[in-house]
Design a protein around this motif. Structure first.
Motif, mmCIF file in Angstrom:
data_model
loop_
_atom_site.group_PDB
_atom_site.id
_atom_site.type_symbol
_atom_site.label_atom_id
_atom_site.label_comp_id
_atom_site.label_asym_id
_atom_site.label_seq_id
_atom_site.Cartn_x
_atom_site.Cartn_y
_atom_site.Cartn_z
ATOM 1 N N SER B 220 197.359 86.434 18.077
ATOM 2 C CA SER B 220 196.925 86.087 16.722
ATOM 3 C C SER B 220 197.865 85.037 16.124
ATOM 4 C CB SER B 220 196.830 87.328 15.841
ATOM 5 O OG SER B 220 198.079 87.917 15.677
ATOM 6 N N ILE B 221 199.121 85.034 16.543
ATOM 7 C CA ILE B 221 200.031 83.970 16.109
ATOM 8 C C ILE B 221 199.547 82.647 16.676
ATOM 9 C CG2 ILE B 221 202.353 83.045 16.400
ATOM 10 C CD1 ILE B 221 203.319 85.401 15.321
ATOM 11 N N GLY B 222 199.161 82.679 17.951
ATOM 12 C CA GLY B 222 198.666 81.461 18.582
ATOM 13 C C GLY B 222 197.483 80.887 17.841
ATOM 14 N N LEU B 223 196.588 81.773 17.410
ATOM 15 C CA LEU B 223 195.385 81.204 16.791
ATOM 16 C C LEU B 223 195.617 80.762 15.352
ATOM 17 C CD1 LEU B 223 193.441 83.292 14.893
ATOM 18 C CD2 LEU B 223 193.261 84.408 17.083
ATOM 19 N N ILE B 224 196.519 81.443 14.645
ATOM 20 C CA ILE B 224 196.833 80.961 13.298
ATOM 21 C C ILE B 224 197.554 79.608 13.389
ATOM 22 C CG2 ILE B 224 198.172 81.409 11.212
ATOM 23 C CD1 ILE B 224 195.712 83.124 11.345
ATOM 24 N N ARG B 225 198.387 79.448 14.433
ATOM 25 C CA ARG B 225 199.056 78.165 14.611
ATOM 26 C C ARG B 225 198.086 77.060 14.981
ATOM 27 N NH1 ARG B 225 204.880 79.085 17.457
ATOM 28 N NH2 ARG B 225 205.497 80.689 15.972
ATOM 29 N N ALA B 226 197.095 77.413 15.783
ATOM 30 C CA ALA B 226 196.093 76.408 16.137
ATOM 31 C C ALA B 226 195.409 75.918 14.861
ATOM 32 C CB ALA B 226 195.069 76.995 17.095
ATOM 33 N N TRP B 227 195.240 76.832 13.934
ATOM 34 C CA TRP B 227 194.581 76.496 12.682
ATOM 35 C C TRP B 227 195.526 75.742 11.759
ATOM 36 C CZ3 TRP B 227 192.368 80.704 8.809
ATOM 37 C CH2 TRP B 227 191.677 80.050 7.797
ATOM 38 N N SER B 228 196.682 76.360 11.442
ATOM 39 C CA SER B 228 197.532 75.784 10.404
ATOM 40 C C SER B 228 198.423 74.679 10.942
ATOM 41 C CB SER B 228 198.376 76.876 9.745
ATOM 42 O OG SER B 228 199.434 77.236 10.587
ATOM 43 N N GLY B 229 198.868 74.795 12.190
ATOM 44 C CA GLY B 229 199.762 73.787 12.734
ATOM 45 C C GLY B 229 199.007 72.611 13.312
ATOM 46 N N ALA B 230 198.127 72.904 14.262
ATOM 47 C CA ALA B 230 197.404 71.826 14.924
ATOM 48 C C ALA B 230 196.182 71.401 14.114
ATOM 49 C CB ALA B 230 196.988 72.267 16.322
ATOM 50 N N GLY B 231 195.856 72.167 13.079
ATOM 51 C CA GLY B 231 194.765 71.765 12.198
ATOM 52 C C GLY B 231 193.392 71.948 12.800
ATOM 53 N N SER B 232 193.275 72.823 13.821
ATOM 54 C CA SER B 232 191.983 72.984 14.453
ATOM 55 C C SER B 232 191.445 74.392 14.258
ATOM 56 C CB SER B 232 192.089 72.667 15.943
ATOM 57 O OG SER B 232 190.881 73.018 16.581
ATOM 58 N N LEU B 233 190.579 74.542 13.285
ATOM 59 C CA LEU B 233 189.940 75.833 13.064
ATOM 60 C C LEU B 233 189.074 76.199 14.268
ATOM 61 C CD1 LEU B 233 189.356 78.171 11.198
ATOM 62 C CD2 LEU B 233 187.545 76.829 10.161
ATOM 63 N N VAL B 234 188.510 75.180 14.886
ATOM 64 C CA VAL B 234 187.643 75.406 16.042
ATOM 65 C C VAL B 234 188.431 76.057 17.181
ATOM 66 C CG1 VAL B 234 186.247 74.275 17.782
ATOM 67 C CG2 VAL B 234 186.184 73.462 15.422
ATOM 68 N N ASP B 235 189.627 75.543 17.442
ATOM 69 C CA ASP B 235 190.419 76.139 18.518
ATOM 70 C C ASP B 235 190.904 77.530 18.146
ATOM 71 O OD1 ASP B 235 190.216 74.158 20.470
ATOM 72 O OD2 ASP B 235 191.674 72.911 19.424
ATOM 73 N N ALA B 236 191.188 77.740 16.854
ATOM 74 C CA ALA B 236 191.541 79.084 16.398
ATOM 75 C C ALA B 236 190.380 80.032 16.675
ATOM 76 C CB ALA B 236 191.878 79.069 14.919
ATOM 77 N N ALA B 237 189.172 79.576 16.391
ATOM 78 C CA ALA B 237 187.988 80.404 16.634
ATOM 79 C C ALA B 237 187.845 80.695 18.126
ATOM 80 C CB ALA B 237 186.741 79.702 16.102
ATOM 81 N N ARG B 238 188.134 79.686 18.945
ATOM 82 C CA ARG B 238 188.028 79.902 20.395
ATOM 83 C C ARG B 238 189.033 80.930 20.871
ATOM 84 N NH1 ARG B 238 187.248 73.572 21.213
ATOM 85 N NH2 ARG B 238 185.000 73.597 20.905
ATOM 86 N N LEU B 239 190.269 80.826 20.355
ATOM 87 C CA LEU B 239 191.282 81.802 20.766
ATOM 88 C C LEU B 239 190.896 83.199 20.305
ATOM 89 C CD1 LEU B 239 194.526 79.771 20.083
ATOM 90 C CD2 LEU B 239 193.642 80.491 22.293
ATOM 91 N N SER B 240 190.248 83.275 19.140
ATOM 92 C CA SER B 240 189.902 84.606 18.650
ATOM 93 C C SER B 240 188.827 85.245 19.533
ATOM 94 C CB SER B 240 189.471 84.560 17.187
ATOM 95 O OG SER B 240 188.244 83.896 17.063
ATOM 96 N N LEU B 241 188.091 84.423 20.278
ATOM 97 C CA LEU B 241 187.122 84.998 21.217
ATOM 98 C C LEU B 241 187.824 85.799 22.317
ATOM 99 C CD1 LEU B 241 184.337 82.294 21.637
ATOM 100 C CD2 LEU B 241 184.438 84.262 20.121
#
Lengths: 353, 541
Positions: B220-241
């Protein structure tokens, strides 16, 4: 007894319905002049003292504030999803990268802020005119009074020097302020040098990242490490703390504004812009103007230890006085946003937890 | 509404509700999946797979196992003690032991790290021997301490509902109390325990605040970082899968082993197991066993915060926030209990739709709250886009905006996230109602509704109330969805506590943090009283 439960259930349903019905004037612009004036504020600041700032605004202008507070990224998603119907008037976030992201998402209206920001340093204002910084914060170094001599460390770059191996405390890299710090180094020295710096910090860490900025300062005071990276106002918070242990820890360290001879200390801001679909643009302007007023600027300095951006603001805060003046990194903050994603990747590559 | 005489009455209606529950629970997850699958791609995930992904996965397993193991140990042990032993304070403990659930895990983490860090009081008192609560084991421990009530509640009800026959038989055949417990009581309680363990595991994996503060980088840290750090909500969504996939596996395992453990010994009118009366040092040990998790999960962290709060002023708006918290939590708990019970009935009736619904409902639990909230937003704005033109064409006026329109969006988000927590307990409770009991009631002329109200309800009331309580407490401390979806000027206790804590003003976070368990006490007392009133007459009737 059964009827009591039915009554309770009916009450719950009634309150659900009440909760579901739209409350107040959220969306449509009010034409009539006898309607109370409102402004809808979406803020990523979460300081309780902001309530006092907003109350002062209402007092001064008669405009009521409707407030939603959430993290910057969440606010951006919500406003984006609401689209043209969004009731947002003013958007405030606390990290330049977040402002940049809101700008890229097309949430801000281009605005001429110059009317109320004369005297604000250029680097705090978005060159495209979408947002403006209204209160500053610097990411600085705290070092041990016992184990580090004054002058032994003067720059962010020093922190990556092998001399400091096993002596650095810093929080995790998911933190926006660490990301912006690294983004500023990317902007200044390029990606390669920035990666080498981040790898150097990881090699020098006294312990795996844990806790917030205050945890790092306590780590220095307790001897876990000799230097720590922290935002300046956390140190101020500790010196003003009611907790003796916190005050003692603050007294055991010295706060250093780095890179005074070179690039200047890294700066970040609380910034605001007017929403592109703002239903109350006039009130939105008044709110942003108020954030730059003597009254509000003074409150930021006194209540949250933030650095006022307007020149000639007077305040009473000995802790902040002791830190001033210092040389700030005047590279435009919009560059932090440009480099934020790169910074995140560098953190991942060097294994900064 | 005819009182049907055929068996189809309950399953049908219940299955419809179960499907509704599944839709509510799974819709945000499907919205997230849609974002993940239709979004633009760049090489971020590839970058992640090369760099941090293995670490994220390893920490997820580590934290999940420590949390589940610790919570299972505490929850099962205490559940058995309360259900099957008698010692001073047992009645009080039977519900006070639920209270740590009301402490948000990140609040416990803030307090424990503050206490145990270098230079903190615990290190000072022990000469540096006390370990700093941090990393994977620290985070897992925090989850175990505040989430064990999930297992405790289910275990307590399962052990209480068990017939003593098997246990007594084992004792008669020469087994010691421990062996008899291990060989008879525990296997019979296994479905309930598994449901609790699955919830603890998923909740630990979906958490962000605790693991980021204690330095245990889970997925979940990875996906929040994908969202807030890398700016990709899409990748956060993918990680959450990935998290959704893990949840599917965990809940399937739970269900598989539940099917294996069909117990037959339980019955409607079982012989109440006589409680083992503890005396002397034994009862002292039992009290100690109850006090330890209470101290570690509730008293010590909150006392530390309260100590830090001594010099701080009370935050303004606490009473309004408490009222908001109470309202949201009550409505969500009632809805969730209803949906959970319906799903349990649907499952009892069997059928593909029921099973599929129950599984889908579990999905809501898998995704971190922040991401699930994005799913809710996507659904609401999509619905808005559909309604707006039609409404305007019909009425000529503008349809009120859904997202900022009120608390309905919030309730929806809560249900999608926590209704799954209500299914497990209800199902476990209903599992104790054997089909033979229905047959008997119906043979004696009771209608389906009478059977439900007069035969089932007294048996399952405790389970359903527990389910409602769980959701109530979860909603009280829920943070990310509340933050993003709430109406204007609408604070809850959890939000005020978080705002201070995130600003590292732990002292000021103390009072709202203390109020969360206190608000949770209100329904707990209510439910405890209700249950003690219903149980006696119906048990003998």
């Amino acid at each position: 007894m059964k009827s009591a439960y039915l009554l309770a259930a009916a009450g719950a349903v009634a309150s659900l319905l009440a909760a579901c019905s739209p409350s107040g004037d959220n969306g449509a612009q009010t034409g009539a002049s006898d309607e109370p004036r409102v402004v809808n504020l979406y803020s990523a600041r979460h300081y309780r003292s902001d309530a006092a700032v907003y109350a002062a605004f209402t007092e001064a202008t008669g405009i009521e504030i409707n407030l939603v507070e959430a993290s910057g990224d969440q606010l951006i998603e919500r406003i984006r999803a609401d689209g043209a119907r969004s009731p947002a008037d003013v958007i405030i976030t606390v990290d330049a990268a977040r402002l940049h992201r809101a700008e890229e998402a097309g949430l801000f209206a281009q605005t001429d802020f110059s009317e109320f920001t004369s005297g604000v340093a250029d680097y705090l204002v978005d060159p495209n005119g979408y947002w403006v910084g209204f209160a500053g914060r610097s990411r600085v170094i705290a070092y041990s009074n016992q184990r580090v001599q004054p002058g032994e460390i003067t720059t962010y770059e020093d922190l990556a020097d092998p001399r400091w191996e096993g002596r650095v405390c810093v929080r995790e890299s998911g933190n926006a302020y660490n990301q912006s710090l690294l983004a500023s180094i990317i902007a200044r020295s390029g990606e390669e040098a920035a990666e080498a710096w981040a790898a150097g910090i990881v090699a020098n860490m006294a312990r795996p990242p844990q806790g917030g900025d205050i945890t790092q300062i306590i780590g220095v005071a307790a001897g876990d490490c000799d230097v720590a990276i922290t935002n300046h106002y956390y140190y101020a918070l500790m010196t003003q703390s009611g907790d003796v242990a916190n005050r003692a820890a603050a007294e055991a360290v010295t706060l250093l504004f780095p890179n005074q001879e070179t690039s200047g200390a890294h700066m970040n801001v609380s910034g605001a812009g007017i929403a592109v679909n703002a239903p109350h643009p006039e009130e939105a302007r008044e709110l942003i103007a108020f954030l730059f007023s003597d009254e509000a600027q003074r409150m930021f300095a006194e209540m949250t230890n933030e650095i006022p951006v307007m020149p000639d603001v007077e305040w009473e805060n000995p802790t902040l006085d002791a830190m001033m003046p210092f040389v700030a990194d005047e590279r435009n903050l919009s560059e932090l946003g440009d480099n934020n994603a790169t910074a995140q990747r560098i953190f991942d590559r060097v294994g900064w937890q | 509404m005819t009182a049907g005489t055929h068996k189809g009455f309950w399953p049908d209606r219940a299955t419809l509700l179960a499907i509704l529950a599944a839709l509510v629970c799974a819709a945000p997850v499907f919205a997230v999946a849609w974002i993940a699958l239709t979004g633009q791609s760049d090489d971020y995930l590839l970058h992640l797979a090369r760099t941090r992904l293995p670490v994220y996965l390893a920490y997820s397993v580590y934290v999940g196992l420590v949390a589940a193991g610790g919570a299972a140990l505490i929850g099962t042990g205490l559940g058995w003690l309360i259900a099957r032993a008698d010692f001073p304070g047992r009645k009080l403990f039977s519900w006070v032991l639920i209270l740590p659930l009301a402490v948000p895990a990140y609040v416990a983490a803030y307090a424990w790290l503050d206490l145990s860090q270098a230079g903190g009081p615990l290190q000072a008192w022990t000469g540096g021997l006390f370990p700093t609560v941090r990393g994977g084991w620290g985070a897992g421990l925090m989850f175990a301490l505040v989430l064990y009530p999930y297992i405790f509640l289910l275990a307590r009800d399962a052990f209480t509902g068990q017939s003593a026959d098997a246990y007594n038989a084992a004792r008669t055949l020469g087994a010691g109390p421990v062996t008899a417990f291990w060989r008879t009581s525990l296997p019979m309680a296994r479905p309930a325990l598994a449901a609790g363990v699955a919830l603890v595991m998923m909740e630990s994996l979906a958490d962000y605040g605790t693991v980021s503060y204690l330095g245990a980088p889970t997925l979940s840290i990875g996906l929040i970082r994908a969202w807030s750090g890398a700016g990709s909500l899409v990748d956060a969504a993918r990680l959450s899968l990935i998290l959704v996939a893990i949840a599917l596996v965990v809940f399937s395992l739970e269900r598989m082993q539940r099917r294996r453990a069909r117990t037959t010994a339980a019955s409607g009118k079982h012989k109440p197991a006589p409680r083992l009366v503890l005396t002397g040092w034994q009862s002292g040990l039992a009290v100690l066993a109850c006090l330890t998790p209470l101290m570690l999960g509730l008293v010590i962290p909150l006392a530390r915060l309260a100590w830090l709060a001594l010099n701080e002023l009370a935050a303004p708006g606490l009473i309004a926030a408490a009222f908001h918290s109470l309202t949201l939590a009550s409505i969500s708990a009632l809805c969730a209990a209803l949906l959970g019970m319906a799903t349990a009935y649907a499952l009892r009736g069997g059928g593909f739709m029921a099973t599929a619904s129950a599984r889908a409902a579990g999905l809501g639990y898998a995704v971190p709250g922040a991401v699930a909230a994005v799913g809710v937003i996507a659904i609401l704005s999509g619905t808005q886009g559909l309604i707006d033109p039609a409404w305007e064409a019909l009425t000529g006026s503008v349809f009120p905006i859904l997202l900022t329109g009120g608390a309905a969006a919030l309730i929806f988000a809560y249900l999608s996230r926590f209704a799954a927590a209500a299914i497990g307990p209800s199902e476990a409770a209903l599992g104790r109602v054997t089909p033979a009991l229905d047959g008997a009631a119906r043979t004696l002329g009771a209608s389906a509704r009478e059977t439900l109200w007069r035969v089932h309800w007294p048996l399952i009331a405790a389970g359903v109330c527990s389910a409602g309580l769980l959701v109530f407490v979860e909603v009280l401390k829920e943070l990310p969805a509340t933050m993003i979806l709430r109406p204007f000027n609408y604070d809850t206790l959890a939000i005020i506590a978080h705002n201070y804590a995130a600003d590292e003003r732990l002292g000021e976070a103390a009072l709202p943090s203390l109020l969360i368990p206190m608000v949770a006490l209100i329904p707990m007392i209510f439910v405890a009283r209700y249950l003690s009133r219903t149980r006696t007459p119906s048990g003998t009737g």
